[in-house]
Motif scaffolding. Structure first.
Motif, PDB file in Angstrom:
ATOM      1  N   ARG A 318       0.670  -1.296   0.001  1.00 55.41           N
ATOM      2  CA  ARG A 318      -0.093  -0.064   0.197  1.00 55.41           C
ATOM      3  C   ARG A 318       0.880   1.139  -0.072  1.00 55.41           C
ATOM      4  O   ARG A 318       2.071   1.343   0.804  1.00 55.41           O
ATOM      5  CB  ARG A 318      -0.850  -0.032   1.168  1.00 55.41           C
ATOM      6  N   GLY A 320       0.806   5.557   0.255  1.00 57.86           N
ATOM      7  CA  GLY A 320      -0.311   6.382   0.849  1.00 57.86           C
ATOM      8  C   GLY A 320       0.008   7.801  -0.040  1.00 57.86           C
ATOM      9  O   GLY A 320       0.420   8.896   0.425  1.00 57.86           O
ATOM     10  N   ASP A 350      -4.555   6.746  -2.168  1.00 59.17           N
ATOM     11  CA  ASP A 350      -3.711   5.544  -1.390  1.00 59.17           C
ATOM     12  C   ASP A 350      -4.264   4.483  -2.312  1.00 59.17           C
ATOM     13  O   ASP A 350      -5.502   4.259  -2.790  1.00 59.17           O
ATOM     14  CB  ASP A 350      -4.185   5.190  -0.351  1.00 59.17           C
TER      15      ASP A 350
END
Length: 453
Positions: A318, A320, A350
Motif C-alpha cells: 500500500r 499512501g 492511496d
C-alpha cells in the motif's frame, strides 16, 4: 574498507546525475536486480543486502560483511497522446479544437544503488547502509508541443540515505529492524506560461490563449523519515515479512526565472507602461518555494518453498499517495503576482500493488527467476496531466542469479505496460487538461554484483 568507502562515494555521486519516474505515481520499486526479476516480490525473502530497501529486518539473517553495488537502466516511459488540448490549434483564438498527436521525448536514465551490511559474530545485531533513489521523476515534451503551457521539462532527482540497525531473536526465529531515511532532492520545472485573458492582472474578454513567456524553477530540499521491518521465519520453508516506510516532507526552496516574450507577458510582470519593440524580451527573477510530501508505504509478504529448489512469494504493497493533494508554488517577488499561490489540485489516492515472484535454483551456481507486478495508479481522471500521465500497469520480469564462491551476479529485465488512459478534462478557462488518450510502455534492465566477506 577503503574500497567500500570509495565505491559508495562514486555511486552516491552518480545518483545525483539521473533518475526516472516509474512506479505508481513517481515511486521506483525496482531497487535491485534480484527482486526486480521476481516482480519486486521480495519483502519476505529479503536475503541479500537490498533487503535494506525491501524489508530491513532481513539483514539480521545475513552473515559477515556484504556489499551489493548495482544499477537499473530505465527507458523512460514512451508516452504518446492523441486528442485535443487548450493549445492545440492556432493561438490565441483558434485553440482547443484541433486534434493532434504528441510523443514524449525518449531518454534512458541509470539509477545506481549501494547496499552494505555487517553482522556481528558474538551478538545478534546487524548494521546496514543503503543509498538509492526511491521517488525520482523525469518527463520531457518538445518545447513546441501542445502541452508546453503545462510542462516542457520536469525532474525530481533524489538521493536517499538509509542507516539501519537490526536485531535477531533466535529462539523465535524472528528479526526486527529500524532505520532513518534522509532524502536530498533537486527539483526543476520548465514550461511556457499562457493566460486565458490579454491582461492576467485585470481579467476581461476576449478570452483565448495568450502567450506570456518562459517560466523556469530550480530548487532543493532535504527531508527526514523512518522505516522499520519484521521478518519471521518459523520454518525453513516459510517466511513472513512486514515493512513500513514513513512519509517524508520536502520543503523545496530555490529560484524562479521568467522571460516575457509578448506584450501580454510584459504586462504580467508589471511592465504595462512599456511598449515593447517587436522581438524584445524582459526577464524577471524571484525566490520560490513549495512542498512535496513523499508517501508512506506498507508491505505485507509471504514466501514459501514447496521444494528445496523452488521459492515462491506474494507481496501486497500500500502506498499512501493521498499525501499529494495539491501543488502550489509561492514566489516572493511582486513581479510574479500573476503566477503566485495558484494551487494545482492533485487529489491523489492511496493505492495497492500486488507482486508475484518465483525463483528456481538449477544448481549451486545458477538461479532462474520470473515475476509479475500489478500496480494501481493513484492519479484520478480529473487531475491527470502530461507532467505524469500515469495509469494502472502490468509488469512482467525475468532474470538470473549467478554464484561463484563469495560473489554473485544478478541480472533482470522488466517490461511495463501502462493501460491506455482516456480522459476528458480540457478546460479553456484555465488552459489545463486534455481530451484524449495516453499510451505508455517502459523497459528496464538491472544488474547487481554482491560480495560477501
Amino acid at each position: 574498507m577503503r574500497a567500500l568507502v570509495l565505491m559508495t562515494m562514486v555511486v552516491t555521486g552518480m545518483l545525483g546525475v539521473a533518475s526516472s519516474s516509474f512506479g505508481a505515481g513517481f515511486k521506483v520499486s525496482e531497487q535491485s536486480a534480484k527482486a526486480m526479476a521476481m516482480g519486486n516480490a521480495f519483502a519476505a525473502q529479503a536475503d541479500d543486502p537490498s533487503a535494506l530497501y525491501y524489508n530491513p529486518a532481513g539483514i539480521a539473517f545475513l552473515k559477515g560483511t556484504q556489499v551489493s553495488v548495482g544499477a537499473i537502466g530505465i527507458l523512460v516511459p514512451q508516452t504518446e497522446f492523441s486528442g485535443t488540448t487548450p493549445l492545440s490549434g492556432t493561438a490565441p483564438f483558434g485553440t482547443g479544437v484541433s486534434s493532434s498527436t504528441e510523443k514524449a521525448k525518449q531518454d534512458i536514465f541509470v539509477a545506481p544503488t549501494v547496499y552494505a551490511t555487517y553482522s556481528m559474530e558474538n551478538l545478534p545485531l546487524s548494521f546496514g547502509l543503503g543509498v538509492n533513489a526511491i521517488f525520482p521523476l523525469a518527463k520531457s515534451w518538445d518545447d513546441s508541443s501542445v502541452f508546453r503551457n503545462q510542462v516542457q521539462n520536469v525532474a525530481i532527482k533524489p538521493i536517499n540515505f538509509q542507516p539501519t540497525i537490526a536485531g535477531r531473536i533466535d529462539a523465535l526465529k524472528l528479526a526486527v529492524a529500524a532505520g532513518l531515511d534522509v532524502t536530498y532532492a533537486q527539483v526543476t520545472l520548465q514550461k511556457m506560461a499562457y493566460s486565458p485573458v490579454a491582461d492576467p492582472l485585470n481579467p476581461a474578454p476576449p478570452f483565448g490563449a495568450y502567450e506570456l513567456g518562459s517560466l523556469g524553477l530550480d530548487g532543493t530540499a532535504t527531508g527526514f523519515g523512518y522505516n522499520f521491518g519484521v521478518k519471521w521465519q518459523p520454518r525453513d520453508d516459510f517466511s513472513f515479512g512486514v515493512a513500513y516506510r514513513s512519509s517524508i516532507r520536502l520543503d523545496v526552496s530555490g529560484d524562479a526565472n521568467f522571460l516575457a516574450t509578448t506584450p501580454t507577458g510584459f504586462g504580467a510582470i508589471g511592465l504595462t507602461g512599456t511598449a515593447p519593440f517587436p522581438y524584445s524580451r524582459a526577464r524577471a527573477t524571484s525566490s520560490a518555494s513549495t512542498n512535496i510530501t513523499l508517501p508512506d508505504t506498507l508491505d505485507l509478504a509471504v514466501a514459501v518453498r514447496p521444494t528445496d529448489k523452488l521459492t515462491l512469494e506474494f507481496d501486497a504493497t500500500r502506498t499512501g499517495w493521498s499525501s499529494f493533494d495539491k501543488l502550489e508554488i509561492h514566489f516572493d517577488s511582486p513581479q510574479f503576482a500573476a503566477f503566485n499561490n495558484q494551487p494545482s489540485p492533485r487529489n491523489w489516492r492511496d493505492v495497492w500493488g500486488y507482486k508475484f515472484g518465483g525463483q528456481y535454483s538449477v544448481n549451486e551456481h545458477l538461479d532462474l527467476r520470473l515475476g509479475y507486478f500489478y500496480d494501481q495508479t493513484p492519479v484520478p481522471d480529473g487531475t491527470l496531466d502530461p507532467l505524469l500521465p500515469d495509469a494502472d500497469r502490468h509488469s512482467f520480469s525475468f532474470g538470473t542469479g549467478i554464484h561463484q564462491g563469495n560473489m554473485s551476479l544478478d541480472l533482470a529485465y522488466m517490461w511495463v505496460h501502462f493501460v491506455n488512459r482516456t480522459v476528458n478534462t480540457q478546460d479553456m478557462t484555465t488552459l489545463i487538461g486534455e481530451n484524449g488518450t495516453f499510451k505508455s510502455d517502459a523497459y528496464l534492465l538491472a544488474a547487481n554484483a554482491t560480495i560477501r566477506f
